[in-house]
Scaffold this motif. Sequence first.
Motif, PDB file in Angstrom:
ATOM      1  N   VAL A   1     -35.106  15.159   6.134  1.00 10.71           N
ATOM      2  CA  VAL A   1     -34.424  16.407   6.483  1.00 10.71           C
ATOM      3  C   VAL A   1     -33.365  16.230   7.558  1.00 10.71           C
ATOM      4  O   VAL A   1     -32.410  16.994   7.628  1.00 10.71           O
ATOM      5  CB  VAL A   1     -35.426  17.503   6.956  1.00 10.71           C
ATOM      6  N   ASP A   2     -33.535  15.208   8.402  1.00 11.64           N
ATOM      7  CA  ASP A   2     -32.670  15.089   9.573  1.00 11.64           C
ATOM      8  C   ASP A   2     -31.571  14.039   9.406  1.00 11.64           C
ATOM      9  O   ASP A   2     -31.010  13.563  10.379  1.00 11.64           O
ATOM     10  CB  ASP A   2     -33.525  14.764  10.806  1.00 11.64           C
ATOM     11  N   GLU A   3     -31.278  13.678   8.160  1.00  9.94           N
ATOM     12  CA  GLU A   3     -30.220  12.691   7.938  1.00  9.94           C
ATOM     13  C   GLU A   3     -29.243  13.223   6.902  1.00  9.94           C
ATOM     14  O   GLU A   3     -29.629  13.996   6.038  1.00  9.94           O
ATOM     15  CB  GLU A   3     -30.810  11.384   7.374  1.00  9.94           C
ATOM     16  N   PRO A   4     -27.979  12.773   6.969  1.00  9.22           N
ATOM     17  CA  PRO A   4     -27.066  13.137   5.884  1.00  9.22           C
ATOM     18  C   PRO A   4     -27.635  12.587   4.573  1.00  9.22           C
ATOM     19  O   PRO A   4     -28.070  11.428   4.536  1.00  9.22           O
ATOM     20  CB  PRO A   4     -25.761  12.432   6.252  1.00  9.22           C
ATOM     21  N   PRO A   5     -27.647  13.396   3.515  1.00 11.41           N
ATOM     22  CA  PRO A   5     -28.344  12.973   2.307  1.00 11.41           C
ATOM     23  C   PRO A   5     -27.601  11.975   1.427  1.00 11.41           C
ATOM     24  O   PRO A   5     -28.207  11.313   0.596  1.00 11.41           O
ATOM     25  CB  PRO A   5     -28.532  14.294   1.541  1.00 11.41           C
ATOM     26  N   GLU A   6     -26.279  11.841   1.639  1.00  9.07           N
ATOM     27  CA  GLU A   6     -25.475  11.045   0.690  1.00  9.07           C
ATOM     28  C   GLU A   6     -25.978   9.616   0.526  1.00  9.07           C
ATOM     29  O   GLU A   6     -26.015   9.081  -0.580  1.00  9.07           O
ATOM     30  CB  GLU A   6     -24.001  11.011   1.114  1.00  9.07           C
ATOM     31  N   ARG A   7     -26.371   9.005   1.628  1.00  7.73           N
ATOM     32  CA  ARG A   7     -26.832   7.616   1.580  1.00  7.73           C
ATOM     33  C   ARG A   7     -28.057   7.497   0.664  1.00  7.73           C
ATOM     34  O   ARG A   7     -28.210   6.541  -0.095  1.00  7.73           O
ATOM     35  CB  ARG A   7     -27.195   7.161   3.001  1.00  7.73           C
ATOM     36  N   HIS A   8     -28.908   8.512   0.725  1.00  9.99           N
ATOM     37  CA  HIS A   8     -30.136   8.494  -0.076  1.00  9.99           C
ATOM     38  C   HIS A   8     -29.831   8.739  -1.550  1.00  9.99           C
ATOM     39  O   HIS A   8     -30.394   8.088  -2.423  1.00  9.99           O
ATOM     40  CB  HIS A   8     -31.124   9.514   0.492  1.00  9.99           C
ATOM     41  N   PHE A   9     -28.933   9.687  -1.795  1.00  6.50           N
ATOM     42  CA  PHE A   9     -28.553   9.967  -3.186  1.00  6.50           C
ATOM     43  C   PHE A   9     -27.868   8.749  -3.812  1.00  6.50           C
ATOM     44  O   PHE A   9     -28.103   8.415  -4.973  1.00  6.50           O
ATOM     45  CB  PHE A   9     -27.611  11.181  -3.247  1.00  6.50           C
ATOM     46  N   THR A  10     -27.023   8.091  -3.010  1.00  4.41           N
ATOM     47  CA  THR A  10     -26.318   6.915  -3.519  1.00  4.41           C
ATOM     48  C   THR A  10     -27.295   5.784  -3.824  1.00  4.41           C
ATOM     49  O   THR A  10     -27.196   5.115  -4.857  1.00  4.41           O
ATOM     50  CB  THR A  10     -25.268   6.443  -2.483  1.00  4.41           C
ATOM     51  N   LEU A  11     -28.254   5.604  -2.928  1.00  7.60           N
ATOM     52  CA  LEU A  11     -29.268   4.567  -3.161  1.00  7.60           C
ATOM     53  C   LEU A  11     -30.039   4.855  -4.449  1.00  7.60           C
ATOM     54  O   LEU A  11     -30.265   3.950  -5.269  1.00  7.60           O
ATOM     55  CB  LEU A  11     -30.235   4.520  -1.962  1.00  7.60           C
TER      56      LEU A  11
ATOM     57  N   GLU B   1     -24.743  20.075  -3.609  1.00  3.62           N
ATOM     58  CA  GLU B   1     -23.364  19.695  -3.925  1.00  3.62           C
ATOM     59  C   GLU B   1     -23.135  18.206  -3.665  1.00  3.62           C
ATOM     60  O   GLU B   1     -22.485  17.515  -4.461  1.00  3.62           O
ATOM     61  CB  GLU B   1     -22.378  20.578  -3.164  1.00  3.62           C
ATOM     62  N   ALA B   2     -23.723  17.723  -2.574  1.00  5.32           N
ATOM     63  CA  ALA B   2     -23.636  16.281  -2.289  1.00  5.32           C
ATOM     64  C   ALA B   2     -24.321  15.492  -3.402  1.00  5.32           C
ATOM     65  O   ALA B   2     -23.831  14.444  -3.837  1.00  5.32           O
ATOM     66  CB  ALA B   2     -24.287  15.975  -0.941  1.00  5.32           C
ATOM     67  N   ALA B   3     -25.440  16.008  -3.886  1.00  2.00           N
ATOM     68  CA  ALA B   3     -26.182  15.298  -4.939  1.00  2.00           C
ATOM     69  C   ALA B   3     -25.371  15.221  -6.233  1.00  2.00           C
ATOM     70  O   ALA B   3     -25.325  14.179  -6.894  1.00  2.00           O
ATOM     71  CB  ALA B   3     -27.526  15.992  -5.184  1.00  2.00           C
ATOM     72  N   VAL B   4     -24.719  16.326  -6.585  1.00  2.00           N
ATOM     73  CA  VAL B   4     -23.886  16.322  -7.804  1.00  2.00           C
ATOM     74  C   VAL B   4     -22.775  15.283  -7.659  1.00  2.00           C
ATOM     75  O   VAL B   4     -22.482  14.524  -8.586  1.00  2.00           O
ATOM     76  CB  VAL B   4     -23.312  17.728  -8.082  1.00  2.00           C
ATOM     77  N   GLY B   5     -22.187  15.220  -6.457  1.00  2.00           N
ATOM     78  CA  GLY B   5     -21.140  14.230  -6.201  1.00  2.00           C
ATOM     79  C   GLY B   5     -21.629  12.803  -6.351  1.00  2.00           C
ATOM     80  O   GLY B   5     -20.853  11.896  -6.647  1.00  2.00           O
ATOM     81  N   CYS B   6     -22.935  12.600  -6.136  1.00  2.00           N
ATOM     82  CA  CYS B   6     -23.505  11.249  -6.232  1.00  2.00           C
ATOM     83  C   CYS B   6     -24.130  10.992  -7.602  1.00  2.00           C
ATOM     84  O   CYS B   6     -24.749   9.948  -7.812  1.00  2.00           O
ATOM     85  CB  CYS B   6     -24.551  11.032  -5.146  1.00  2.00           C
ATOM     86  N   GLY B   7     -24.012  11.957  -8.530  1.00  2.00           N
ATOM     87  CA  GLY B   7     -24.466  11.678  -9.894  1.00  2.00           C
ATOM     88  C   GLY B   7     -25.746  12.372 -10.337  1.00  2.00           C
ATOM     89  O   GLY B   7     -26.302  12.011 -11.383  1.00  2.00           O
ATOM     90  N   ALA B   8     -26.213  13.361  -9.592  1.00  2.00           N
ATOM     91  CA  ALA B   8     -27.444  14.061 -10.008  1.00  2.00           C
ATOM     92  C   ALA B   8     -27.300  14.610 -11.425  1.00  2.00           C
ATOM     93  O   ALA B   8     -26.256  15.172 -11.779  1.00  2.00           O
ATOM     94  CB  ALA B   8     -27.742  15.218  -9.047  1.00  2.00           C
ATOM     95  N   THR B   9     -28.324  14.447 -12.233  1.00  2.51           N
ATOM     96  CA  THR B   9     -28.353  15.111 -13.542  1.00  2.51           C
ATOM     97  C   THR B   9     -29.210  16.370 -13.486  1.00  2.51           C
ATOM     98  O   THR B   9     -29.081  17.252 -14.328  1.00  2.51           O
ATOM     99  CB  THR B   9     -28.914  14.188 -14.639  1.00  2.51           C
TER     100      THR B   9
END
Length: 235
Positions: free
Chosen positions: A183-193, A215-223
């Motif tokens: 919860v306390d970190e920017p999520p992009e790194r996790h979504f990208t991983l 929105e960050a998740a969609v940018g990283c490829g969430a289906t």
Amino acid sequence: MIEAPFPTAFPVPDPVGSQVLNQRIAGLTARIDAAALACGRTAGAVTLTAVVKTQARQTLADALSAGLTVFGENRVQEARDHWAGVPGREQLELRLIGPLQTNKALDAVRLFDVIETLDRPALADALAKACAKAGRSPRLLVQVNTGAEPQKAGVLPDDVAALLAHARTLGLRVEGLMCIPPVDEPPERHFTLLAQLAVRHGLTVLSMGMSGDWEAAVGCGATHIRLGTALFGAR
Ligand SMILES: *Cc1c(COP(=O)(O)O)cnc(C)c1O
């Protein structure tokens, strides 16, 4: 056995009402499609999973009237209570997004179309046994603990390969990965991983993104994005 009527542990939020819900769905669908298009994906590339944990049956009825068909549930028992006797159940997709105990594996296999929280070899064993017994085989996602948080469910990134190999040996249908970033970190790194792990292992489904970070998740490829609060309000 006498089962306590659900819910006993949580207050049930008031239904938002079908008018507000319809507006929210229309608004979110437009934003989701726009976010997909903005990163070179197609409108409709992202499936909205409506997370209905702790919600009143009226809220579920409103969601069905509004045309939602994909639902996320956190607990097996609650899901059973939610969906028992709902007409048109076969047309819906129910996805388990909460942790699963091995002793609930059979109930989960009977109820869910997709189980997103496979995270350990013992659960894979239990699911394989349950699938054989139930004569049905839900699609599975492996939940990855991308932040290696001790209190959080999910297999560690380094152990994904071994768990996938084990699941495949058992004949389980693993089609993707799921994560809940710290919860306390920017999520992009996790979504990208998570997206990188999926590519590495030839998996096509990525369940990531909740009301605060979809929105960050969609940018990283969430289906698949899992939205509760954004649809139904605070729990
Ligand atoms: C509750 C829950 C959600 C929905 O969270 P919101 O922030 O209300 O959208 C999504 N995924 C999982 C695993 C959850 O437990």
